[in-house]
Motif scaffolding. Structure first.
Motif, short mmCIF file in Angstrom:
data_model
loop_
_atom_site.label_atom_id
_atom_site.label_comp_id
_atom_site.label_asym_id
_atom_site.label_seq_id
_atom_site.Cartn_x
_atom_site.Cartn_y
_atom_site.Cartn_z
N TRP A 156 11.32 1.20 1.04
CA TRP A 156 10.69 2.10 2.01
C TRP A 156 10.54 3.50 1.42
CZ3 TRP A 156 8.29 -0.29 5.67
CH2 TRP A 156 8.77 -1.50 6.16
N TYR A 163 6.36 4.21 6.73
CA TYR A 163 7.23 4.19 5.55
C TYR A 163 8.70 3.99 5.92
CZ TYR A 163 7.59 9.15 6.88
OH TYR A 163 7.76 10.32 7.58
N GLU A 164 8.95 3.40 7.07
CA GLU A 164 10.29 3.02 7.50
C GLU A 164 10.21 1.63 8.11
OE1 GLU A 164 12.36 7.13 8.92
OE2 GLU A 164 10.73 6.39 10.18
N ASP A 165 11.35 0.97 8.19
CA ASP A 165 11.41 -0.35 8.81
C ASP A 165 11.37 -0.16 10.33
OD1 ASP A 165 11.66 -2.97 9.43
OD2 ASP A 165 13.68 -3.23 8.61
N THR A 176 8.13 -4.66 3.08
CA THR A 176 7.68 -3.49 2.32
C THR A 176 6.39 -3.79 1.58
OG1 THR A 176 9.19 -4.10 0.50
CG2 THR A 176 9.98 -2.45 2.10
#
Length: 1016
Positions: free
Chosen positions: A415, A551-553, A450
């Motif tokens: 990430w 850009y994060e889970d 990702t």
């Protein structure tokens, strides 16, 4: 495409307070590493003019000013009086005739002038300052040029609100201002956040100027007060550009060092790289095995433009001609990695090579070797075929934009990798680098999630590729199964459909030097937030698409900044009025936050897998977001040869006239296609999607087009129109019969509206609470909120578009939702019994009436499908893991982490004790399981596996429903196992984490021995 606008320094004054507190890579330190020391040039002792060249003497030192154009000039300084030019003609291209100049002496200075600028040369001491013809100052030296045994430095006064950009590819930086920061320009082979591969000794200022240091020496640019820019050499050589805008300055710089090349169309499709001969990570294979992978793209209905078939150290090739022909038969081109040089390039190109990837292993010391390699490889392709040169370079220099794609190097798929790459590529555009990219999900590590998230946004870069053979498993976009394969296919095909738009910007870059991928400040220079961290993790793809990657889970995206204007959500049609910052934006895994500027007219190729699918009868589609007057010029050529350089290309313009807001007619004027090239369509059908939000009374094209009443009727008809109220807030869909490309035509939509509808403020919106869960095969509910705009909503009917095999029972109609209020509606949903555990995307559609119109509002939302909760005593390694991230390779069940592959670990062993059950990980690791509130305790023994022989240092933690329940002390490879006994108190979700604690992940093999849940 709109005209350029200037970065105005006044509006970026808001940066000052923010930048003062910024830290991290590139931040200025208290001790300025570029602070000038040693000797400063003295008083002017001699002056001579020779046309556009002026020679200056200051004691033993000599300086020279040479004008290149009305707004571009060069300053050189030889401290010992002997001019040197180590760059020679390697970077700067011939520039033609010098401009007419004049000079005048005014007491304390000389003034050297063109019609546009005046360079003041102060006498005591020798110092330079630049002014425009209107008398306004552009820049001024705070002191004279200086030098010591290591470097030569220029010191400029910094404006009160002056901002700085450029210095090439600066990883994690670049699309926001460098003010108050120090950036390094030079080779470092650091391809992670904070590195600076593909540096360029060029920067530009919001004051309307740019500076290019004509050198191959490394440099340090400290944008403090004053600004000091140093190059590690015993000479000074800089070109200066004065422009009305940042785009203008970039254009002047690339006029000097070369405009970006025009890639072949296949180069703008995704590429694939691997080693197919003697691959140490994959076992013995052969070059022809690449054709099986190529078949994988075809079998999965996925685009792929080219393949590097020898991408691995020690990997050669065999059967090149047969391999290249096989790829061409599959609609792809062959590429080779030039690990050992380019001596054999001529033979390789004649055998079918069309892509050359360069490598640091052979570029030698200094950037000139790297730049020469780029130029030689590019030229080698062109000298031995009719194709265009196309290269990839991991380390390059100024001038490389004319011969290659700049690639950010080898990274891990994480990430964080996604996060810092976003500003990297947009920022590189500010240095004339039109094509910058990184591998999809990196070269090492990575995961299905990702990979999918990274691929989404990279489809809005000009070029990109995926690399295999180095991670635990291959990384083609079809390797991860569903839902990832379908999502990846959709985005790959979206890029294919957008190729006419992106290719038009590629051509524009050859004229302007400005790449398609842009920081917001380049398009919105008057916006005080555009150059700040508010817009750091988003970018413009051309002038029309604003891309804000996840850009994060997470299934949400916060902090999406939309500048002034009207913006339309690409997926739902919801409109926003900027400037505004969006938080809690719903972004299921298949949803890239993507917004379209009102006024956009986007040319598209609908329904293709490859550009080669286009035929003489294929339609050209225009996706139009009408507002006011707008225009876009489509560029077309044959896509692969160099004939366009001799004028074999065509352009066609779409002009749109629409209301600035609200109701009115919309007219689309399609001009005649001007120009010729091989394969040009002489006739073609056209398709239009016009995002009005309000149904027109008629659509006219040389008379009224037939009005169609359903999607099925529209699909069957050869021409006609249909208003689809359920598609993205209401879209007019139009198709024409085949029309001559040599003749203009006009399309008129009567009694409709600008984007957003006749009364945009009355539009309702749909949203949903986050974190909703349901069980496979189990009845449940999904809650959806319907919010009325400025007018009442009546007769609202909420429906859910659910995955195949699910059941959704329609909710009862809502008779009235008062203006400005929200009504929550619960819909009964039953997932399929075999529903995939994890995230599922549902689309909520609210059909309603408001302000006298029938409208539809839509929203994509994520619902989590949970497995059955555990019961009794349950081993963690036997459970289904909702999420699993691991620092190296996959986390292992009942084995240690081992190496990068699956199931390659050993029996879990902690302090000599062997465990039959448990989880083997490598920091940083995060494993999530679902308990559904059924479990009371978690127990385990935590430690670093004995296989590491005493290395490693980590910490373990247990989190439940977002709260940390337990954290271990620091654990090393020499520590005893730490007992874990955590009360769970009805937790629904538990995460087991292993985190590195000493910034070195070597040996961080963290085990959860005998990890077990006690449940009811």
């Amino acid at each position: 495409m709109q005209s350029s606008t200037r970065i105005r320094s006044a509006v970026v004054a808001a940066l000052l307070g923010l930048l003062a507190v910024l830290t991290g890579p590139g931040s200025a330190s208290a001790a300025d590493p570029a602070a000038p020391t040693g000797t400063t040039v003295g008083d002017l002792t001699g002056f001579a003019a020779d046309g556009a060249v002026y020679r200056l003497t200051a004691g033993p030192a000599k300086a020279r000013v040479s004008f290149v154009s009305e707004e571009t000039f060069r300053i050189e300084l030889a401290p010992d009086g002997t001019f040197q030019d180590p760059a020679g003609d390697a970077i700067v291209l011939p520039q033609g005739s010098a401009p007419r100049t004049r000079w005048k002496e005014r007491g304390d200075r000389y003034e050297l002038s063109t019609r546009s600028v005046t360079l003041r040369v102060y006498k005591s001491p020798l110092r330079f300052a630049l002014y425009r013809a209107d008398g306004s100052q552009v820049w001024s030296e705070a002191k004279g040029l200086s030098w010591d045994a290591e470097q030569t430095t220029q010191t400029l006064a910094r404006g009160a609100d002056e901002q700085f950009y450029g210095a090439g590819m600066q990883n994690g930086r670049g699309n926001t201002s460098h003010r108050g920061k120090t950036v390094e320009v030079g080779v470092d082979y650091n391809w992670d956040d904070g590195g600076h591969p593909n540096s360029v000794p060029f920067y530009l200022s919001s004051a309307g100027y740019g500076v290019f240091r004509n050198t191959f020496a490394p440099g340090t640019y400290a944008f403090n007060d004053p600004v000091t820019t140093s190059e590690r050499e015993q000479r000074f050589d800089a070109y200066y550009f004065a422009g009305d805008s940042a785009k203008d300055v970039i254009g002047q710089y690339t006029q000097l060092t070369g405009k970006p090349f025009l890639p072949p169309v296949y180069g703008m499709e995704i590429g694939d790289a691997d080693c197919y001969l003697h691959n140490a990570n994959r076992g013995e294979r052969h070059t022809l095995d690449a054709l099986e992978v190529a078949d994988g793209y075809l079998d999965n209905d996925m685009p792929n433009g080219w393949m590097l078939v020898n991408d691995g150290y020690g990997c050669g090739y065999e059967n090149l001609a047969e391999t290249a022909q096989g790829l061409q038969d599959r609609g792809m081109q062959a590429g080779l990695w030039t690990e050992d040089g380019i001596d054999k390039l001529a033979d390789q190109v004649e055998a079918g090579q069309r892509v050359a990837k360069l490598d640091v292993a052979w570029v030698g010391d200094g950037y000139k070797f790297a730049l020469d390699g780029c130029k030689d490889a590019y030229q080698g392709i062109e000298d031995n075929s009719d194709a265009r040169g196309f290269t990839y370079a991991p380390e390059s220099w100024a001038g490389a934009q004319r011969c290659g794609v700049q690639w950010s190097g080898d990274q891990y798929g994480t990430w964080e990798y996604i996060r810092w790459q976003i500003p990297t590529y947009a920022g590189a555009t500010m240095s004339g680098l039109a094509y910058t990219t990184g591998d999809v999900d990196g070269i090492f590590g990575g995961s299905a999630k990702t990979y999918t998230r990274d691929l989404q946004w990279k489809m809005f870069l000009g070029t990109t590729m995926t690399m295999d053979g180095w991670a635990a498993a291959d990384k083609q976009p079809f390797r991860y199964g569903e839902p990832y394969t379908s999502i990846n296919r959709d985005y790959l095909k979206l890029k294919e459909s957008l190729l006419p738009y992106q290719y038009s910007y590629a051509h524009e870059a050859t004229k302007t030097g400005v790449g398609m991928v842009r920081p917001l400040v380049l398009e919105y220079p008057d916006d005080p937030k555009a150059a700040t961290d508010a817009a750091k993790y988003e970018f413009m793809s051309g002038e029309d698409f604003l891309v804000a990657p996840v850009y994060e889970d997470s299934t949400e995206r916060d902090g999406i900044y939309l500048p002034k204007g009207t913006w339309t959500d690409y997926w739902t049609g919801r409109t926003y009025q900027g400037p505004v910052t969006l938080d809690d934006y719903s972004a299921p895994l298949d949803t890239l936050p993507l917004f379209v500027r009102a006024g956009a007219s986007v040319p598209m190729w609908p329904g293709i897998r490859s550009y080669q699918d286009r035929t003489a009868t294929s339609p050209l589609a225009w996706d139009i977001y009408p507002q006011g007057r707008s225009s876009f010029t489509l560029y077309e050529d044959d896509g692969v040869t160099r004939e366009h350089r001799d004028g074999a290309y065509a352009t066609q313009t779409a002009d749109v006239r629409a209301p600035a807001r609200g109701s009115g007619d919309v007219t689309v004027d399609i001009g005649a296609s001007k120009g010729k090239f091989s394969g040009k369509q002489t006739t073609r059908p056209y398709e239009f999607t016009v995002h009005t939000g309000s149904e027109p009374s008629a659509v006219k094209l040389k008379g009224k087009l037939p009005r169609l009443t359903s999607a099925a009727a529209y699909a069957k008809a050869k021409q006609g129109w249909w208003y689809d109220r359920d598609d993205r807030g209401g879209v007019v869909k139009i198709k024409t019969a085949s029309l001559s490309t040599g003749k203009k035509f006009s399309l008129k939509l009567e009694n409709t509206s600008a984007v957003g509808g006749r009364d945009a403020a009355a539009t309702a919106t749909v949203s949903a609470p986050q974190g909703q869960e349901t069980g496979a095969g189990a009845p449940g509910t999904v809650a959806v909120d319907v919010t009325a705009g400025k007018a009442d909503v009546t007769d609202a009917v909420l429906a859910l578009d659910v995955p195949k095999g699910w059941q959704a029972t329609p909710a009862a109609p809502v008779k009235r939702i008062p203006a400005g209020t929200t009504r929550r509606v619960e819909v009964k949903v039953t997932p399929a019994k075999d529903a995939r555990i994890g995230e599922a995307r549902i689309t909520a559609l609210a059909r309603y009436r408001s302000a006298g119109e029938s409208r539809t509002a839509a929203q994509r939302l994520a619902v989590s499908v949970m497995p059955a909760p555990p019961s009794g005593e349950t081993w963690a390694s036997d459970m289904e893991w909702l999420n699993e991230t691991n620092g190296y390779g996959p986390a292992e069940r009942d084995r240690s982490n081992g190496e990068s592959g699956a199931a390659d670990g050993n029996p879990i062993t902690l302090a000599g004790k062997v465990y039959e059950k448990g989880i083997g990980t490598h920091a940083d690791s995060d494993i999530e399981v679902y308990l559904g509130g059924r479990c009371s305790t978690f127990t385990a023994d935590a430690g670093i596996d004995d296989e590491i022989d005493g290395y490693g240092e980590v910490a373990f933690s247990v989190e439940a429903d977002g709260k940390v329940l337990w954290t271990s002390p620091k654990v090393t490879g020499a520590s005893d196992a730490v007992p874990v006994d955590v009360a769970l108190d009805g937790a629904r979700h538990v995460r087991l984490k292993v985190t590195d604690t000493n910034d070195s992940k070597t040996g961080d093999h963290g085990d959860w021995g005998a990890a077990r849940f006690t449940c009811s």
